[in-house]
Design an enzyme around this catalytic site. Structure first.
Site, short mmCIF file in Angstrom:
data_model
loop_
_atom_site.label_atom_id
_atom_site.label_comp_id
_atom_site.label_asym_id
_atom_site.label_seq_id
_atom_site.Cartn_x
_atom_site.Cartn_y
_atom_site.Cartn_z
CG HIS A 102 58.54 -32.49 25.79
ND1 HIS A 102 58.95 -33.69 25.31
CD2 HIS A 102 57.43 -32.16 25.09
CE1 HIS A 102 58.13 -34.08 24.33
NE2 HIS A 102 57.20 -33.17 24.17
CG ASP A 105 61.29 -34.57 27.83
OD1 ASP A 105 60.28 -35.08 28.34
OD2 ASP A 105 61.35 -34.18 26.64
#
Ligand code: XUL
Ligand code: CO
Length: 439
Positions: A102, A105
């Site tokens: 993501h 992240d």
């Protein structure tokens, strides 16, 4: 670059007799199964969020694992880069070629999206620099449109047009980064795309807006040269009470309704299947038979718990049935992303490796046994026989859509009564499967 996972070697294949905790027992990358190497059948991926980020925080307590990987503090670009270094070393030691991420992240999110985007540019340059000369690539990327409080009422399904713009902006950037990192796919998991109560919800309106966002994402992706697959990852609930991408059948219906079915496929997660009241195999079968089985989030639920536990896959019965579907699908355009996390008390670096050895071995064993099931032929032969009556002239006419209700009713009247169809023989077939599995 100094070694992070000190004392942990490159994981070798040693075979099923080995007792070495840092060796594969079944995953033998170069072994050929049904004409293809195991490593080609099983493009494994690491989920950045669980492996590089999650420390074991749960609703009842703080994390147990230290994921700073040598950086001074969490939430800095120094830490973001340390995660890249750790990820590359981790993947190389396991022989994994892919990762999934993501946006948030990879870098800490700033209050100003322009700052976050600049950080994403910087980290993706760093990833490219560090993976140059390796075979490590992105499997798929996605935008986290569920964590930030602005998405409390959804992203594509939000009631707020300004929040909708932020969803669009995050998707745009995440697609750009995915393309830059060579990603094969781009995923939509609609964690907040659903509702808590219909008392405050315009359901059709929200679904139309989600489709519009996906259409814009598709058009943007194609315009910058993304040739990979867009994926929906169905999940029925959690965090929302009801999520629109409930299961594969629902998500496929949605894609067909909005004309997105040529660009999108399914990313099927085992634990999401069980939350929807289906088996993992069911979700794979529905996707496969619709020509939409794209990728897999490899994990498993805990039968005693009703939420998304994201356990590493250990159940070889399930991995065998999953690989049966994958083989019948002729493989995946995507891969096998371990959307799985260590249990909170398994907090060491060694545990991170044990988890991947478990998951990779479980799918390797599943692959070997699924191939044996197909080659064994008893199950296939049974299915042929079960439907053989449709090979008759009348059966063929029905299958071709050329029969009428009157004609079939006349035949029934002529027969007067009918015998039971042949037995389903479930216990025999389960015995065949056990016979193959336990050989
Ligand atoms: C949540 C989940 C996500 C998606 C990506 O249940 O599976 O991590 O895989 O957003
Ligand atoms: Co997932």
């Amino acid at each position: 670059m100094s070694e992070i996972f000190k004392g942990i070697p490159v994981i070798p294949y040693e075979g099923s007799e080995s007792k070495n905790a840092f060796a594969f027992k079944y995953y033998d990358a170069d072994r050929v199964v049904m004409g293809k190497k195991m490593s080609e059948h099983l493009p494994f991926a690491m989920a950045w969020w669980h492996n590089m980020c999650a420390t074991g925080v749960d609703m009842f307590g703080v994390g147990t694992a230290d994921k700073r990987f040598g950086a001074e503090a969490y939430g800095t670009m120094e830490h973001a880069k340390a995660k890249v270094d750790a990820a590359i070393e981790f993947m190389q030691k396991l022989g994994i070629k892919y990762y999934c991420f993501h946006d948030v992240d990879l870098v800490p999110e700033d209050a100003d999206i322009n700052v976050t985007n600049a950080r994403l540019d910087e980290i993706s340059d760093y990833i490219l620099e560090k993976t140059a000369g390796t075979d490590i690539k992105c499997l798929w990327g996605t935008a986290n449109m569920f964590g930030n409080p602005r998405f409390m009422n959804g992203a594509g399904s939000t009631n707020d047009v300004d929040v909708y713009c932020f969803a669009a902006a995050q998707i745009k950037k995440a697609i750009e980064i995915t393309v830059k990192l060579g990603g094969r796919g781009y995923v939509f998991w609609g964690g907040r795309e659903g509702y808590e109560t219909l008392l405050n919800t315009k359901m059709k309106f929200e679904q139309e807006n989600i489709a519009t966002l996906m259409r814009m994402a598709r058009d943007f992706g194609r315009s910058i040269g993304f040739t990979g697959t867009f994926l929906i990852e169905p999940k029925p609930k959690e965090p929302m009470k009801h999520q629109y991408d409930f299961d594969a059948a629902t998500a496929i219906g949605f894609l067909k309704e909005f004309g997105l079915d040529k660009d999108f496929k399914m990313n099927i997660e085992a634990n999401h299947a069980t939350l929807a009241g289906h088996t993992f195999q069911h979700e794979l079968r529905v996707s496969r038979e619709n020509g939409m089985l794209g990728s897999i989030d490899a994990n498993q639920g805990d039968v005693m718990l009703g939420w998304d536990t994201d356990c590493f896959p250990s159940n070889v019965y399930d991995t065998t049935l999953a690989m049966y579907e994958v083989l019948k699908n002729g493989g995946l355009d995507g891969g096998f992303n371990f959307d799985s996390k260590n249990r909170r008390p398994s907090y060491t670096y060694e545990d991170m490796f044990h988890a991947f050895v478990l998951g990779m071995d479980s799918f390797a064993y599943g692959l070997i046994k699924a191939a044996e099931m197909i080659e064994d032929g008893r199950i296939e032969a049974f299915i042929e026989k079960k439907y053989a009556s449709f090979e008759t002239d009348l059966g063929k006419k029905i299958r071709a859509g050329e029969a009428t209700l009157e004609e079939l009713a006349a035949r029934a009247a002529e027969m007067k009564s009918v015998a039971l169809p042949m037995s389903g023989s479930q216990e025999y077939l389960e015995g065949v499967m056990n016979n193959v599995l336990l050989k």
